[in-house]
Design a protein around this motif. Structure first.
Motif, short mmCIF file in Angstrom:
data_model
loop_
_atom_site.label_atom_id
_atom_site.label_comp_id
_atom_site.label_asym_id
_atom_site.label_seq_id
_atom_site.Cartn_x
_atom_site.Cartn_y
_atom_site.Cartn_z
N ASP A 244 35.79 36.95 25.94
CA ASP A 244 34.72 36.57 26.86
C ASP A 244 35.33 35.82 28.04
O ASP A 244 36.22 34.98 27.85
N LEU A 245 34.88 36.12 29.24
CA LEU A 245 35.40 35.46 30.44
C LEU A 245 34.24 35.13 31.37
O LEU A 245 33.32 35.93 31.53
N PRO A 246 34.28 33.95 32.01
CA PRO A 246 33.17 33.53 32.88
C PRO A 246 33.13 34.32 34.19
O PRO A 246 34.17 34.62 34.78
N PRO A 247 31.94 34.65 34.68
CA PRO A 247 31.79 35.37 35.95
C PRO A 247 32.44 34.63 37.12
O PRO A 247 32.78 35.25 38.13
N ALA A 248 32.62 33.30 36.99
CA ALA A 248 33.21 32.50 38.07
C ALA A 248 34.62 32.96 38.43
O ALA A 248 35.11 32.68 39.52
N LEU A 249 35.27 33.69 37.54
CA LEU A 249 36.62 34.17 37.81
C LEU A 249 36.67 35.11 39.02
O LEU A 249 37.72 35.33 39.60
N LYS A 250 35.52 35.65 39.39
CA LYS A 250 35.46 36.52 40.57
C LYS A 250 35.93 35.79 41.81
O LYS A 250 36.44 36.41 42.76
N LYS A 251 35.78 34.47 41.84
CA LYS A 251 36.18 33.69 43.02
C LYS A 251 37.69 33.74 43.25
O LYS A 251 38.15 33.52 44.37
N LEU A 252 38.45 33.99 42.21
CA LEU A 252 39.91 34.01 42.36
C LEU A 252 40.40 35.30 43.02
O LEU A 252 41.50 35.33 43.56
N LYS A 253 39.60 36.36 42.91
CA LYS A 253 39.92 37.65 43.55
C LYS A 253 41.36 38.08 43.24
O LYS A 253 41.76 38.15 42.09
N SER A 254 42.16 38.35 44.27
CA SER A 254 43.52 38.86 44.08
C SER A 254 44.49 37.81 43.56
O SER A 254 45.61 38.14 43.19
N LYS A 255 44.07 36.56 43.52
CA LYS A 255 44.94 35.52 42.99
C LYS A 255 45.15 35.68 41.49
O LYS A 255 46.14 35.21 40.94
N LEU A 256 44.20 36.32 40.84
CA LEU A 256 44.21 36.45 39.39
C LEU A 256 44.89 37.75 38.96
O LEU A 256 44.44 38.84 39.31
N LYS A 257 45.98 37.63 38.23
CA LYS A 257 46.68 38.78 37.68
C LYS A 257 46.20 38.97 36.24
O LYS A 257 46.54 38.19 35.35
N ILE A 258 45.36 39.99 36.04
CA ILE A 258 44.71 40.18 34.76
C ILE A 258 44.62 41.66 34.43
O ILE A 258 44.52 42.50 35.33
N ASP A 259 44.67 42.00 33.16
CA ASP A 259 44.56 43.39 32.75
C ASP A 259 43.15 43.92 33.05
O ASP A 259 42.17 43.18 32.93
N LEU A 260 43.07 45.18 33.42
CA LEU A 260 41.80 45.77 33.80
C LEU A 260 40.76 45.66 32.68
O LEU A 260 39.59 45.36 32.94
N LYS A 261 41.17 45.86 31.44
CA LYS A 261 40.22 45.78 30.33
C LYS A 261 39.64 44.38 30.19
O LYS A 261 38.50 44.21 29.72
N ASP A 262 40.38 43.36 30.61
CA ASP A 262 39.88 41.98 30.55
C ASP A 262 39.03 41.66 31.78
O ASP A 262 38.03 40.93 31.68
#
Length: 419
Positions: A244-262
């Motif tokens: 589970d991940l919070p929708p607020a992570l959208k604010k990080l945009k390209s700063k966040l290196k995360i797997d597509l499934k996550d």
């Protein structure tokens, strides 16, 4: 890679190139995979010295006074001889890298004598703390502890007010030491490849943090405060078992290196992209089996999003005639059944399922028939053919298994437990 390597790379001598060289010209020396001890006594002006899988010349090292970089990996040193004590005359030492070499507590404490030390790497060493407190290292600009058997950090580490970079990669931490939250000047933090399950609230005080590496940990979620760190430029959270991940992570945009499934856990566009990329499976031979799969992915693992809520479903104009509290809710509601029959499930989610365990009180059944008493056989499973969609499935446990299902399941080498 050494932080100072570029300053010396063009003029590095090697053990086999020293013959005939003017000692005054030898400012950088790399001794690697050398069985014989290289005599350093005539090369007292070294600024850069690196050992790797070699025998250390203790007497020659003790004569050095101008070293700015010293590194040592897998090299032979007498257990009675302290490596740091041999370096004590090098007051301008800026970088110290030690890998796979045992340091005594007494010798390790001498690191604090290098007032100009900016980069420290202690990789795979047996030292777990600096006696007298890590506060002795107050002049450090960068501290790196890689692949050490560390299970905790001393509270004194919080006094390193000048510390701007900290690496605790592969240190076996199961939780982030609270002391890290006291390092207010920290700009880069590497906690990758540790079995860390959550981030403490104390880390929200790291307002100068620009980069953080959390890849390869055991994080199930991320806190929203992470998105509020003002200086943050890069966050690596790849290879974590997120549920589970919070929708607020959208604010990080390209700063966040995360797997597509996550990313699909909080971003609808990523979810659509993932579904297109992996393909969807909607046609199941047995509806009861599909419901058991949906229960696991949507309500247990929370990887199939968004989670269906019948109370929200009936608010749509086209479903206004439905009432989850009415008599019709004792039976499977046709509109809800139709929704789940058409629902496509990403193949990559199906491929990860190893166990399916159903219970009459599962969420999926209360969505289909909110007032179901449990007596009717609405959710019985008759065909086991859908097991082909789940290549890693080992166990099925359910009160809705019929004899025909169990007979078919034998062909798939899956353990079936009828409750």
């Amino acid at each position: 890679m050494s932080h100072l390597y570029d300053q010396f790379s063009d003029n590095i001598f090697y053990a086999n190139t020293l013959s005939g060289a003017d000692p005054d010209d030898v400012k950088a020396l790399y001794v690697a995979y050398h069985n014989e001890c290289v005599d350093l006594s005539t090369y007292t002006g070294l600024n850069y010295l690196s050992y790797a899988f070699s025998v250390i010349d203790c007497a020659g090292l003790a004569r050095q006074q101008e070293l700015r970089h010293f590194s040592c990996s897998n090299s032979s040193l007498s257990k009675k001889q302290g490596l740091i004590s041999l370096l004590q005359q090098n007051r301008s030492l800026a970088e110290l890298t030690i890998s796979r070499l045992s340091l005594s507590a007494e010798d390790a404490a001498r690191i604090s004598g290098f007032a100009e030390l900016r980069y420290l790497t202690l990789s795979d060493t047996s030292m777990t703390a600096v006696p007298g407190g890590w506060s002795l290292l107050s002049q450090l600009q960068e501290l790196t502890l890689e692949a050490q058997p560390l299970t905790q950090l001393p509270d004194e580490l919080g006094s390193l007010a000048a510390l701007t970079a900290l690496s605790l990669k592969q240190c076996r931490f199961s939780k982030v030491p609270d002391v890290i939250g006291q390092l207010s000047a920290l700009k880069t933090l590497d906690l990758s490849d540790n079995p860390i399950r959550e981030l403490p609230e104390s880390m929200a005080r790291l307002t100068a943090l620009e980069e953080i590496d959390l890849s390869g940990c055991q994080l199930a979620s991320l806190p929203e405060w992470l998105t509020d760190l003002p200086a943050l430029k890069k966050v690596n959270v790849r290879n974590n078992p997120f549920t589970d991940l919070p929708p607020a992570l959208k604010k990080l945009k390209s700063k966040l290196k995360i797997d597509l499934k996550d990313k699909a856990l909080y971003d609808s566009s990523a979810r659509e992209k993932l579904m297109q990329k992996s393909g969807l499976v909607s046609d199941f031979a047995d509806f009861g089996f599909k419901l058991m799969v949906i229960q696991k992915l949507m309500y247990e693992d929370k990887t199939l999003r968004p989670a269906f809520d019948v109370c929200e479903f009936v608010k749509k104009p086209e479903n206004a005639h439905m009432d989850p509290e009415s008599e019709q809710a004792y039976q499977v509601m046709p509109e809800v059944r139709d929704y789940f029959q058409k629902l496509g499930i990403p193949q990559h989610l199906l491929a990860d399922i190893t166990e399916l365990c159903a219970d009459g009180g599962d969420d999926i059944y209360s969505q289909l028939a909110p007032r179901w008493s449990g007596s009717e056989d609405y959710f019985d499973m008759h065909s086991a053919q859908d097991i082909r969609h789940l290549p890693k499935l080992n166990v099925i446990e359910s009160p809705f298994l019929t004899t025909s299902f169990c007979d078919e399941a034998d062909a798939f080498d899956v353990e079936v437990i009828a409750l």
